[in-house]
Design a protein around this motif. Sequence first.
Motif, mmCIF file in Angstrom:
data_model
loop_
_atom_site.group_PDB
_atom_site.id
_atom_site.type_symbol
_atom_site.label_atom_id
_atom_site.label_comp_id
_atom_site.label_asym_id
_atom_site.label_seq_id
_atom_site.Cartn_x
_atom_site.Cartn_y
_atom_site.Cartn_z
ATOM 1 N N ALA A 26 0.844 -1.194 0.000
ATOM 2 C CA ALA A 26 0.000 0.000 0.000
ATOM 3 C C ALA A 26 0.878 1.242 0.000
ATOM 4 C CB ALA A 26 -0.905 0.011 1.231
ATOM 5 N N ARG A 27 0.301 2.350 -0.483
ATOM 6 C CA ARG A 27 0.952 3.661 -0.427
ATOM 7 C C ARG A 27 0.071 4.555 0.426
ATOM 8 N NH1 ARG A 27 3.168 6.841 -4.969
ATOM 9 N NH2 ARG A 27 4.915 6.963 -3.548
ATOM 10 N N LEU A 28 0.677 5.160 1.415
ATOM 11 C CA LEU A 28 -0.032 6.098 2.273
ATOM 12 C C LEU A 28 0.395 7.511 1.906
ATOM 13 C CD1 LEU A 28 0.455 4.340 5.722
ATOM 14 C CD2 LEU A 28 -1.434 4.073 4.105
ATOM 15 N N HIS A 29 -0.561 8.344 1.536
ATOM 16 C CA HIS A 29 -0.291 9.756 1.273
ATOM 17 C C HIS A 29 -0.490 10.481 2.598
ATOM 18 C CE1 HIS A 29 -1.264 13.710 -0.969
ATOM 19 N NE2 HIS A 29 0.019 13.600 -0.728
ATOM 20 N N MET A 30 0.566 11.062 3.101
ATOM 21 C CA MET A 30 0.552 11.694 4.411
ATOM 22 C C MET A 30 0.097 13.148 4.298
ATOM 23 S SD MET A 30 1.547 8.933 5.763
ATOM 24 C CE MET A 30 1.796 9.330 7.480
ATOM 25 N N VAL A 31 -0.410 13.702 5.387
ATOM 26 C CA VAL A 31 -0.899 15.087 5.368
ATOM 27 C C VAL A 31 0.208 16.092 5.081
ATOM 28 C CG1 VAL A 31 -2.920 14.641 6.806
ATOM 29 C CG2 VAL A 31 -0.780 15.315 7.887
ATOM 30 N N SER A 34 4.146 13.832 1.954
ATOM 31 C CA SER A 34 5.043 12.701 1.684
ATOM 32 C C SER A 34 4.240 11.424 1.451
ATOM 33 C CB SER A 34 6.020 12.506 2.852
ATOM 34 O OG SER A 34 5.319 12.096 4.016
ATOM 35 N N TRP A 35 4.940 10.387 1.026
ATOM 36 C CA TRP A 35 4.340 9.067 0.816
ATOM 37 C C TRP A 35 5.075 8.047 1.666
ATOM 38 C CZ3 TRP A 35 0.073 8.201 -2.189
ATOM 39 C CH2 TRP A 35 -0.316 9.223 -3.053
ATOM 40 N N GLN A 36 4.347 7.080 2.194
ATOM 41 C CA GLN A 36 4.920 5.954 2.928
ATOM 42 C C GLN A 36 4.478 4.688 2.206
ATOM 43 O OE1 GLN A 36 6.807 5.938 5.828
ATOM 44 N NE2 GLN A 36 6.805 8.155 5.989
ATOM 45 N N ASP A 37 5.418 3.842 1.838
ATOM 46 C CA ASP A 37 5.114 2.594 1.154
ATOM 47 C C ASP A 37 5.382 1.416 2.080
ATOM 48 O OD1 ASP A 37 4.484 3.711 -1.419
ATOM 49 O OD2 ASP A 37 6.624 4.084 -1.685
ATOM 50 N N ARG A 56 7.684 -1.455 6.453
ATOM 51 C CA ARG A 56 8.447 -0.854 5.360
ATOM 52 C C ARG A 56 9.705 -1.679 5.135
ATOM 53 N NH1 ARG A 56 8.983 5.312 7.276
ATOM 54 N NH2 ARG A 56 10.671 4.258 8.342
ATOM 55 N N ALA A 57 10.405 -1.407 4.050
ATOM 56 C CA ALA A 57 11.644 -2.118 3.738
ATOM 57 C C ALA A 57 12.676 -1.932 4.846
ATOM 58 C CB ALA A 57 12.204 -1.630 2.399
ATOM 59 N N ASP A 58 12.648 -0.781 5.538
ATOM 60 C CA ASP A 58 13.628 -0.500 6.591
ATOM 61 C C ASP A 58 13.117 -0.818 7.995
ATOM 62 O OD1 ASP A 58 11.785 1.565 6.679
ATOM 63 O OD2 ASP A 58 13.266 3.147 6.904
ATOM 64 N N GLY A 59 11.983 -1.504 8.102
ATOM 65 C CA GLY A 59 11.461 -1.914 9.401
ATOM 66 C C GLY A 59 10.028 -1.451 9.621
ATOM 67 N N ASP A 60 9.428 -1.940 10.692
ATOM 68 C CA ASP A 60 8.047 -1.605 11.030
ATOM 69 C C ASP A 60 7.987 -0.256 11.739
ATOM 70 O OD1 ASP A 60 7.638 -4.152 10.084
ATOM 71 O OD2 ASP A 60 6.947 -4.990 11.981
ATOM 72 N N VAL A 61 6.945 0.528 11.409
ATOM 73 C CA VAL A 61 6.719 1.814 12.073
ATOM 74 C C VAL A 61 5.256 1.921 12.487
ATOM 75 C CG1 VAL A 61 8.571 3.057 10.895
ATOM 76 C CG2 VAL A 61 6.303 3.026 9.891
ATOM 77 N N GLU A 62 5.016 2.633 13.586
ATOM 78 C CA GLU A 62 3.664 2.936 14.029
ATOM 79 C C GLU A 62 3.327 4.351 13.576
ATOM 80 O OE1 GLU A 62 3.366 2.288 18.230
ATOM 81 O OE2 GLU A 62 3.683 0.125 18.012
ATOM 82 N N ILE A 63 2.137 4.506 12.992
ATOM 83 C CA ILE A 63 1.728 5.800 12.445
ATOM 84 C C ILE A 63 0.359 6.172 13.018
ATOM 85 C CG2 ILE A 63 1.121 7.059 10.334
ATOM 86 C CD1 ILE A 63 3.020 5.162 8.826
ATOM 87 N N ASP A 64 0.250 7.388 13.511
ATOM 88 C CA ASP A 64 -1.021 7.941 13.964
ATOM 89 C C ASP A 64 -1.894 8.137 12.720
ATOM 90 O OD1 ASP A 64 -3.063 9.826 14.656
ATOM 91 O OD2 ASP A 64 -1.815 10.624 16.262
ATOM 92 N N LEU A 65 -3.115 7.606 12.742
ATOM 93 C CA LEU A 65 -3.970 7.680 11.560
ATOM 94 C C LEU A 65 -4.291 9.106 11.140
ATOM 95 C CD1 LEU A 65 -6.547 4.753 11.918
ATOM 96 C CD2 LEU A 65 -4.174 4.714 11.125
ATOM 97 N N THR A 66 -4.230 10.052 12.067
ATOM 98 C CA THR A 66 -4.527 11.446 11.696
ATOM 99 C C THR A 66 -3.439 12.039 10.806
ATOM 100 O OG1 THR A 66 -3.518 12.362 13.704
ATOM 101 C CG2 THR A 66 -5.894 11.861 13.779
ATOM 102 N N HIS A 67 -2.322 11.350 10.654
ATOM 103 C CA HIS A 67 -1.247 11.819 9.773
ATOM 104 C C HIS A 67 -1.411 11.317 8.350
ATOM 105 C CE1 HIS A 67 1.584 12.344 13.482
ATOM 106 N NE2 HIS A 67 0.486 13.067 13.543
ATOM 107 N N ILE A 68 -2.444 10.501 8.115
ATOM 108 C CA ILE A 68 -2.680 9.894 6.798
ATOM 109 C C ILE A 68 -3.829 10.613 6.108
ATOM 110 C CG2 ILE A 68 -3.278 7.770 5.569
ATOM 111 C CD1 ILE A 68 -2.175 6.267 8.075
ATOM 112 N N GLN A 69 -3.590 10.980 4.858
ATOM 113 C CA GLN A 69 -4.628 11.654 4.067
ATOM 114 C C GLN A 69 -5.358 10.666 3.168
ATOM 115 O OE1 GLN A 69 -3.065 14.994 1.935
ATOM 116 N NE2 GLN A 69 -4.908 15.308 0.767
#
Length: 77
Positions: A26-31, A34-37, A56-69
């Motif tokens: 998936a691709r996440l378009h951030m507010v 930027s993009w996170q794949d 992600r390729a460089d490891g797992d990250v936790e993202i606050d959903l309010t940062h995702i558009q």
Amino acid sequence: MHSAYEPISCELHSALELAAMRRRPARLHMVDGSWQDGIILDVWTAQGREWLCLRRADGDVEIDLTHIQQVQENTAS
């Protein structure tokens, strides 16, 4: 002072949960523009906020959903 928490739309939340169930890239378009794949592993609520774990390729990250558009299925090879 911090602004009041505003949950994301039900439509975006459903799309993120579906992406987590499918475990497809998936691709996440951030507010911030930027993009996170990666692969969404889980979506949950903690500390009064909604989160997801993105592998992600460089490891797992936790993202606050309010940062995702927006979320898109990543069809790039």
